[in-house]
Each structure stands twice: as C-alpha cells, then as structure tokens.
Scaffold this motif. Structure first.
Motif, PDB file in Angstrom:
ATOM      1  N   VAL A  56       1.558  29.103   6.058  1.00  0.00           N
ATOM      2  CA  VAL A  56       1.170  28.032   6.970  1.00  0.00           C
ATOM      3  C   VAL A  56       0.957  28.639   8.349  1.00  0.00           C
ATOM      4  CG1 VAL A  56       2.345  26.185   5.723  1.00  0.00           C
ATOM      5  CG2 VAL A  56       3.587  27.472   7.475  1.00  0.00           C
ATOM      6  N   LEU A  89       1.973  20.975  -4.800  1.00  0.00           N
ATOM      7  CA  LEU A  89       2.058  19.764  -3.980  1.00  0.00           C
ATOM      8  C   LEU A  89       1.438  18.533  -4.619  1.00  0.00           C
ATOM      9  CD1 LEU A  89       1.419  21.319  -0.470  1.00  0.00           C
ATOM     10  CD2 LEU A  89       3.555  20.420  -1.360  1.00  0.00           C
ATOM     11  N   LEU A 117      -1.795  24.482   4.976  1.00  0.00           N
ATOM     12  CA  LEU A 117      -1.418  25.245   3.798  1.00  0.00           C
ATOM     13  C   LEU A 117      -2.567  25.362   2.800  1.00  0.00           C
ATOM     14  CD1 LEU A 117       0.833  26.669   2.168  1.00  0.00           C
ATOM     15  CD2 LEU A 117       1.450  24.437   1.239  1.00  0.00           C
ATOM     16  N   ALA A 144       2.648  20.697   5.186  1.00  0.00           N
ATOM     17  CA  ALA A 144       1.476  21.331   4.570  1.00  0.00           C
ATOM     18  C   ALA A 144       0.184  21.002   5.294  1.00  0.00           C
ATOM     19  CB  ALA A 144       1.380  20.913   3.105  1.00  0.00           C
ATOM     20  N   TYR A 175      -2.269  25.214  -5.090  1.00  0.00           N
ATOM     21  CA  TYR A 175      -1.873  24.146  -4.161  1.00  0.00           C
ATOM     22  C   TYR A 175      -1.563  22.863  -4.929  1.00  0.00           C
ATOM     23  CZ  TYR A 175      -1.983  20.992  -0.132  1.00  0.00           C
ATOM     24  OH  TYR A 175      -1.655  20.065   0.824  1.00  0.00           O
TER      25      TYR A 175
END
Length: 396
Positions: free
Chosen positions: A115, A347, A334, A329, A343
């Motif tokens: 990040v 998430l 992110l 995020a 990803y």
C-alpha cells in the motif's frame, strides 16, 4: 482455486490484516503483477475505522507480560509477549485517542504490505488510551492474529465487542507476528519461513506456541499478578472465549480443545491446521465464519464436532475481509499493487463497511449466546438483514 493455493491463503497470505507478504505459492499461481506505481506524494488522510454500534467509550491499554514458567519455542529464554486490551470505559477522562499501532510496527508492516507509504499510520481507532475502566467483572475474549500479522489487525471488531461489555485481549505472538515492539525499544520481527519445507511440523509448532500464549494470558488476566494490577479492567474467569483470524482461528479451536476454562470459540476463515481439532472435533460450542464455501479441514471438523457448531459463509468476502485491511485498501491503493485475482482472493467484492458490520454482528451474537446466555436468531436461520450470510452447516 487449487488446494495448494487455498492452503496458502489460509495460512500465509491471510496473515491477519496488516503484514501481507505474498507467499511463493500464491505468486506462482497468479499472473505476474505489473510494476508497482510510484508512491503517491504527501501524507495520507486519516482513515477512520467504523465506530462501535453503541455510543460508549472504549478504553485500551497495552501490557508487557513475561511467562517465566515457559521457554520460548523460537529463542532461548522465557516467553515474552505484548498484549493489548480493549474494554468498556467510564468515559474518556481526557484520555487521548489511541494509535492503530506504533510507528515502527506500522513501518515494518508496510515493508511487505503493498500500500502507499503511511497508510497503516493513517488508520484511526475510536478507543482512548488509558481511559478508566468500568468496575464490573467482564467476560474475557482472547484474540489471535493471522500468521505474521499483529495484534491490531482486528481493532474495529475488538472495539465493537468492548463497547458491548467485553474485555478483549489481543496478543502479539512473538516471533510469529510481523513485528513486535517492546517498551524498552526492541523491535522483534517474525522468524517464520514463508514456505516451510514441512508445513505440518511448522504449523504444529506455531499453533502450540499460540495456544500457550492464550492460556498464559487467560491466567494472567483472571488469577495472575496482572489481574490484581490496579486500574486494569477485571476479567471474569468463568466466562472466557477464544477467537482469531486465519491461523489465530485454528489456535483458538485448539485452545478450546485443551483448556476447559475456554467456554467457547470462534474461527474467522482459518483452516484447522496444526492441531487435531479437524479429526477430533470439540465438545464445546464453536462457530466457523468463512469466505470460502468449503475446505478439507472444515469438512473433517464438521464430521467430528460434538458440541454446538455452525459454519457460516460471508458471501463476497475475501480472506482478509474479516480484518481492518479492507478499510486501508482503497485509500492505500492496494489494488494498484496486486494482480486482480489475488486482490479478489484476499478482499473479495463485499464493501469494507459491510464486511465489518456483518462480522461484528455474528461474532457478538455468538459470544452473547454462550458467555451471556442471550440467544440470537442470527445463529438459527438466514437473516434478511444480513443476506450475505449463508448457512453451510449447523449442529445443535
């Protein structure tokens, strides 16, 4: 998703929210990432974590504890821990707003977490450091982070539980956690291998260390010297639960199996690795809240679970949706640093605010039922208010 990749996501990539060091297995299974974008200039704006659902001040304090009766399994010497408490407070008493973690631990997280720099430091809890605790004896919840994560990873969940009357104790599992900072200034980093040659042996060692930590902290907060320390919240030794994310969830289950003081437990999307729980089940209530619909260790646990049990799936979630990371995020970009499928695995598609709200509701409903005797319809059947939750399996 291959079983190899599932195993990686449930043990290494999940970590616990902050320290996202992508494992070799995930990197090989995913397409190559594009070069990381240049860091965006400037200090990130504050990222406020969701406030608790009741208007009550939450206090927090960090403790340095040493278990003189147990040798650390990773280094010579007694086992040394940092533990963070969250609890209902009498008011803020002018206490300052807590930081999400220390500056150095946050920086250590960001060495492997892709990040924007400063994102972890920008996270803002609602708790107040050192706010005066209520005088009541509180049900105690021991909270464990994911592999190479940290004690702050589920802060929004811990604050919610504290606002509703629980004493939550989150443990930095030293030498497993990404980084632990002690009061004398030492910064101790994880010594775990990203991809051990013998996963089974590594997981048994890690879970054994974690369970020892949980049991020691439970003793310290109920009958030990820490329990008698003036000004700290008081724990009820007859009402103790254990829960955790990823590997922390597996350790919570093993703690329930080993120690009759733990009335109940809960696992946030962790495989039952490093212990015989999948083969033996548990004789006490246990809730499994997952992102995937199934996993081989969950199948075996369902076959052997003897006490009350549930497996509920949060549809649209990724492995880290149960932590604070989704709130960082977006602001931390992110998605710019990871392949799209990785990803998504981590998430999912559920909005961060919604993931936190649903996780809070079901975790609190579970502990309210088994530590406070307050049955909830959320644990009995699908809810129109929470359509994301699917009942995968029920017992009792």
């Amino acid at each position: 998703m291959t079983m190899l990749r599932r195993r990686s996501l449930l043990t290494v990539a999940g970590l616990g929210g902050a320290a996202l060091a992508l494992p070799t297995a995930v990197a090989q299974a995913a397409p190559a990432a594009a070069p990381a974008p240049a860091a965006r200039p400037g200090t990130p704006r504050p990222i406020d974590l969701p406030e608790p659902t009741v208007r009550r001040t939450v206090g927090t304090v960090s403790l340095h504890l040493v278990d003189q009766d147990r040798q650390d399994p990773f280094v010579p010497g007694p086992r040394e821990l940092m533990v963070q408490l969250w609890y209902p407070a009498l008011g803020n008493g002018g206490a300052p707003r807590a930081a999400y973690t220390t500056t150095r631990v946050g920086a250590a997280f960001e060495e492997s977490l892709p990040v924007d720099p400063g994102t972890i430091a920008a996270l803002r809890p609602t708790a107040r450091t050192g706010a005066p605790a209520v005088p009541d004896r509180l049900p105690l919840l021991l909270l464990g982070h994911g592999r190479q994560g940290g004690r702050s990873n589920c802060t929004a969940l811990a604050e919610e539980l504290a606002a509703h009357g629980y004493l939550v104790a989150a443990i930095d599992h030293t030498y497993d956690a990404a980084a632990v900072e002690f009061p004398d200034g030492r910064l101790v980093r994880s010594v775990l291998e990203a991809d051990p040659a013998d996963w089974d042996a590594a997981e048994r060692k890690e879970v054994s260390a974690r369970v020892g930590d949980l049991r020691f902290v439970a003793t310290e907060l109920t009958t030990g010297r820490t329990a008698r320390r003036a000004g700290l919240p008081r724990a009820d030794r007859r009402r103790i639960g254990a829960f955790g994310h990823s590997m922390g969830g597996s350790a919570a289950a093993e703690a329930v199996r080993q120690d009759s003081r733990f009335v109940t437990g809960l696992n946030l999307d962790g495989g039952f690795f490093g212990s015989p729980v999948a083969e033996e089940g548990l004789d006490r209530p246990f809730l499994l809240l997952t992102s995937l619909a199934d996993h081989d260790t969950w199948q075996r646990w369902r076959q052997h679970q003897r006490g009350w049990g549930r497996q509920l799936q949060l549809r649209g979630a990724g492995h880290l949706s149960f932590t604070d990371l989704p709130h960082a995020a977006g602001p931390g970009h992110l998605a710019d640093h990871l392949p799209a499928d990785v990803y998504s695995d981590l998430l999912g598609t559920v909005a961060p605010e919604r993931a936190t709200a649903v996780t809070r509701a079901y975790v609190r409903a579970h502990f309210d039922r088994f530590l406070r005797g307050r049955p909830s319809p959320l644990l009995e059947a699908p809810s129109r208010r929470h359509p994301e939750i699917a009942f995968v399996w029920s017992r009792g």
